[in-house]
Enzyme design. Structure first.
Site, PDB file in Angstrom:
ATOM      1  N   HIS A 221      46.898  40.327  42.987  1.00 31.77           N
ATOM      2  CA  HIS A 221      46.461  40.855  44.290  1.00 31.77           C
ATOM      3  C   HIS A 221      47.577  41.777  44.780  1.00 31.77           C
ATOM      4  CE1 HIS A 221      44.398  41.111  48.026  1.00 31.77           C
ATOM      5  NE2 HIS A 221      44.589  39.904  48.523  1.00 31.77           N
ATOM      6  N   LYS A 254      47.709  43.081  30.176  1.00 31.99           N
ATOM      7  CA  LYS A 254      47.096  43.506  31.443  1.00 31.99           C
ATOM      8  C   LYS A 254      48.011  44.565  32.035  1.00 31.99           C
ATOM      9  CE  LYS A 254      43.288  41.787  33.226  1.00 31.99           C
ATOM     10  NZ  LYS A 254      42.954  40.484  33.752  1.00 31.99           N
ATOM     11  N   GLY A 257      48.299  47.547  38.286  1.00 35.78           N
ATOM     12  CA  GLY A 257      47.933  48.748  39.030  1.00 35.78           C
ATOM     13  C   GLY A 257      46.666  49.401  38.503  1.00 35.78           C
ATOM     14  N   HIS A 260      39.882  46.733  39.075  1.00 35.36           N
ATOM     15  CA  HIS A 260      39.543  46.186  40.398  1.00 35.36           C
ATOM     16  C   HIS A 260      38.297  45.333  40.279  1.00 35.36           C
ATOM     17  CE1 HIS A 260      38.749  46.002  44.696  1.00 35.36           C
ATOM     18  NE2 HIS A 260      40.025  46.300  44.831  1.00 35.36           N
ATOM     19  N   ASP A 314      47.637  50.166  44.325  1.00 34.90           N
ATOM     20  CA  ASP A 314      49.018  49.769  44.043  1.00 34.90           C
ATOM     21  C   ASP A 314      49.706  50.721  43.077  1.00 34.90           C
ATOM     22  OD1 ASP A 314      48.902  47.451  45.634  1.00 34.90           O
ATOM     23  OD2 ASP A 314      47.736  46.459  44.078  1.00 34.90           O
ATOM     24  N   ARG A 339      48.190  44.941  56.279  1.00 36.16           N
ATOM     25  CA  ARG A 339      46.987  44.094  56.144  1.00 36.16           C
ATOM     26  C   ARG A 339      46.876  43.060  57.266  1.00 36.16           C
ATOM     27  NH1 ARG A 339      43.506  43.349  51.753  1.00 36.16           N
ATOM     28  NH2 ARG A 339      43.797  45.591  51.484  1.00 36.16           N
TER      29      ARG A 339
HETATM   30  N1  COA Z   1      44.654  46.150  32.061  1.00 34.01           N
HETATM   31  C1  COA Z   1      44.026  45.961  30.900  1.00 34.01           C
HETATM   32  N2  COA Z   1      42.751  45.539  30.808  1.00 34.01           N
HETATM   33  C2  COA Z   1      42.121  45.301  31.955  1.00 34.01           C
HETATM   34  C3  COA Z   1      42.697  45.508  33.220  1.00 34.01           C
HETATM   35  C4  COA Z   1      44.026  45.934  33.251  1.00 34.01           C
HETATM   36  N3  COA Z   1      44.661  46.116  34.402  1.00 34.01           N
HETATM   37  N4  COA Z   1      41.826  45.200  34.195  1.00 34.01           N
HETATM   38  C5  COA Z   1      40.714  44.824  33.569  1.00 34.01           C
HETATM   39  N5  COA Z   1      40.877  44.881  32.221  1.00 34.01           N
HETATM   40  C6  COA Z   1      39.905  44.541  31.206  1.00 34.01           C
HETATM   41  C7  COA Z   1      39.976  43.048  30.925  1.00 34.01           C
HETATM   42  O1  COA Z   1      40.896  42.748  29.910  1.00 34.01           O
HETATM   43  C8  COA Z   1      38.564  42.746  30.555  1.00 34.01           C
HETATM   44  O2  COA Z   1      38.346  43.160  29.236  1.00 34.01           O
HETATM   45  P1  COA Z   1      37.450  42.292  28.211  1.00 34.01           P
HETATM   46  O3  COA Z   1      36.076  42.289  28.842  1.00 34.01           O
HETATM   47  O4  COA Z   1      37.574  43.016  26.938  1.00 34.01           O
HETATM   48  O5  COA Z   1      38.083  40.921  28.204  1.00 34.01           O
HETATM   49  C9  COA Z   1      37.738  43.662  31.447  1.00 34.01           C
HETATM   50  O6  COA Z   1      38.614  44.773  31.736  1.00 34.01           O
HETATM   51  C10 COA Z   1      37.306  43.004  32.748  1.00 34.01           C
HETATM   52  O7  COA Z   1      38.469  42.536  33.408  1.00 34.01           O
HETATM   53  P2  COA Z   1      38.570  41.235  34.303  1.00 34.01           P
HETATM   54  O8  COA Z   1      40.010  40.786  34.359  1.00 34.01           O
HETATM   55  O9  COA Z   1      37.552  40.230  33.855  1.00 34.01           O
HETATM   56  O10 COA Z   1      38.132  41.784  35.699  1.00 34.01           O
HETATM   57  P3  COA Z   1      38.339  41.046  37.064  1.00 34.01           P
HETATM   58  O11 COA Z   1      37.347  41.614  37.989  1.00 34.01           O
HETATM   59  O12 COA Z   1      38.396  39.577  36.930  1.00 34.01           O
HETATM   60  O13 COA Z   1      39.827  41.483  37.441  1.00 34.01           O
HETATM   61  C11 COA Z   1      41.701  42.461  38.373  1.00 34.01           C
HETATM   62  C12 COA Z   1      40.170  42.418  38.359  1.00 34.01           C
HETATM   63  C13 COA Z   1      42.162  43.359  39.515  1.00 34.01           C
HETATM   64  C14 COA Z   1      42.273  41.063  38.598  1.00 34.01           C
HETATM   65  C15 COA Z   1      42.195  43.026  37.012  1.00 34.01           C
HETATM   66  O14 COA Z   1      41.688  44.317  36.832  1.00 34.01           O
HETATM   67  C16 COA Z   1      43.695  42.999  36.894  1.00 34.01           C
HETATM   68  O15 COA Z   1      44.296  41.966  36.559  1.00 34.01           O
HETATM   69  N6  COA Z   1      44.377  44.155  37.182  1.00 34.01           N
HETATM   70  C17 COA Z   1      45.815  44.201  37.129  1.00 34.01           C
HETATM   71  C18 COA Z   1      46.418  43.654  38.413  1.00 34.01           C
HETATM   72  C19 COA Z   1      46.229  44.572  39.602  1.00 34.01           C
HETATM   73  O16 COA Z   1      46.481  45.766  39.524  1.00 34.01           O
HETATM   74  N7  COA Z   1      45.808  43.975  40.714  1.00 34.01           N
HETATM   75  C20 COA Z   1      45.612  44.698  41.962  1.00 34.01           C
HETATM   76  C21 COA Z   1      44.163  44.696  42.327  1.00 34.01           C
HETATM   77  S1  COA Z   1      43.854  45.732  43.713  1.00 34.01           S
END
Ligand code: COA
Length: 375
Positions: A221, A254, A257, A260, A314, A339
């Site tokens: 987050h 992962k 940044g 989403h 981010d 926020r």
């Molecule tokens: N890097 C690499 N792969 C990513 C990714 C990332 N940042 N975000 C999503 N993916 C991939 C996942 O590995 C997954 O692939 P798969 O289907 O082959 O397993 C697919 O995209 C779906 O991702 P998932 O993690 O299930 O989506 P989610 O909706 O649960 O997660 C986040 C959303 C934000 C948690 C996730 O994108 C993430 O961890 N991002 C990095 C952290 C971040 O920047 N957070 C700030 C959010 S505003």
């Protein structure tokens, strides 16, 4: 895994809200009906805070009154200062902030007043006091004494002054102000939902905000803005960026940044923040600023080409804060400074029409059994 369970509450609409609307199909976001990119460029963060709480942008008179209210609420008690000096220097600033916000709630004689007026007064109070907590902590971690708030300065200028003893160029302040507007509100994200869950028990607003700070800390987050900067430091040079990204993806890392839960083809806030970051880099005109700009462009292009996963807010915010002079652990507390407006608007909305939030679970443990005969 059960088909009846919405893991991570993905796709679940948990309540109504009139604060903001996220439209993933058009990659857009509105606060009280106004497009966030228009607010970020045309308004100051104080106007946006007013809008989020009062549902309308302020008139000139309302703006002046609101600014003077926020300024009058600045200043930490001696006890809060004493507490800050007692806290572990090596602690993450989010832990420090969470502790001091909780302390202010314990100190505030009106904590139990959850009338609309009481909640609003405490929301403005937290908006006014949180920047000083962050600034005092930032300086104490560097062995420096606090700089008191200055009532002649606007919200963002005052924060810079409390951290660095000076206010930077207007373009830098504007870039920071834009980030404040873009971070202010985002519907039922994890920290806001945490705040609403706590508010739904009719607990107090400081408890709800303390819980929300805990939720925001996580790297999935708010903590992602810090993680982005660690990643850029690891990449080191623009010439390494493409190979670094391809290698990380190959190894199923992962990438912080990017991605989403709601936006799947681009985060509505990113173009505005990226523009502000670019303008700031041009004004700074230093090799370091250019290096982080170029590196982030290459990482962004490589990720989008390779995986079709887009950056979130981010990604440009992390290096922008770094170039402004903040140390990396201060980035997520800065997110809190903004926020707090969205959180408290949701807490007020929850309180105004409350239903205890209490979902069900799908039990997957042992069948019922007897204690008798168990070891
Ligand atoms: N890097 C690499 N792969 C990513 C990714 C990332 N940042 N975000 C999503 N993916 C991939 C996942 O590995 C997954 O692939 P798969 O289907 O082959 O397993 C697919 O995209 C779906 O991702 P998932 O993690 O299930 O989506 P989610 O909706 O649960 O997660 C986040 C959303 C934000 C948690 C996730 O994108 C993430 O961890 N991002 C990095 C952290 C971040 O920047 N957070 C700030 C959010 S505003």
């Amino acid at each position: 895994m059960s088909n009846d369970v919405k893991y991570g509450l993905a796709g679940v609409i948990a309540d109504d809200t009139a604060v903001s609307k996220v439209m993933p199909e058009t990659n857009s976001l509105t606060y009280r009906g106004y497009a966030v990119q228009d607010l970020a460029t045309a308004c100051q963060f104080e106007d946006v805070a007013y809008l989020i709480w009062h549902r309308e942008l302020p008139t000139e008179a309302q703006r002046a009154e609101f600014k003077s209210l926020e300024r009058s609420e600045r200043g930490l008690s001696q006890n809060a200062h004493a507490l800050l000096q007692m806290l572990n220097n090596d602690a993450h600033p989010m832990d420090t902030l969470r502790t001091v916000v909780s302390f202010i709630g314990q100190e505030d004689g009106t904590t139990e007043d959850s009338s609309p007026e009481g909640l609003y007064a405490k929301s403005v109070r937290m908006m006014a006091k949180i920047p000083e907590i962050i600034a005092v902590d930032y300086r104490r971690r560097q062995g420096k004494g606090p700089i008191p708030p200055d009532a002649s300065l606007d919200f963002c200028e005052n924060f810079f002054n409390m951290c660095f003893g000076e206010v930077p160029a207007p373009e830098v302040v504007k870039c920071f102000d834009i980030s404040m507007t873009l971070y202010a509100e985002h519907s039922f994200n994890a920290s806001t939902f945490t705040g609403r869950v706590i508010a739904s028990t009719t607990s107090d607003i400081y408890s709800a905000v303390t819980g929300a700070i805990g939720a925001l800390k996580g790297p999935l987050h708010g903590g992602a803005n810090e993680a982005v900067m660690h990643m850029l430091e690891e990449v080191g040079e623009p010439s390494n960026a493409k190979a670094w990204m391809l290698d990380a993806l190959e190894n199923k890392k992962k990438i912080m940044g990017f991605g989403h839960r709601v936006y799947r083809s681009g985060d509505s806030r990113v173009p505005t923040m990226t523009d502000a970051f670019q303008k700031m880099v041009e004004i700074m005109d230093t090799p370091e600023a250019k290096k982080y700009w170029e590196m982030s462009r290459i990482l962004d292009d490589t990720m989008v080409d390779a995986k079709g996963i887009y950056p979130n807010l981010d990604f440009p915010a992390g290096p922008a804060y770094y170039l402004m002079g903040f140390d990396i652990p201060t980035f997520t507390p800065i997110f809190v400074m903004s926020r707090i407006t969205g959180w408290t608007a949701h807490i007020m909305e929850q309180a105004a029409d409350n239903k205890l939030i209490r979902p069900l679970s799908n039990y997957v443990g042992s069948e019922q059994r007897s204690v008798e005969g168990a070891a």
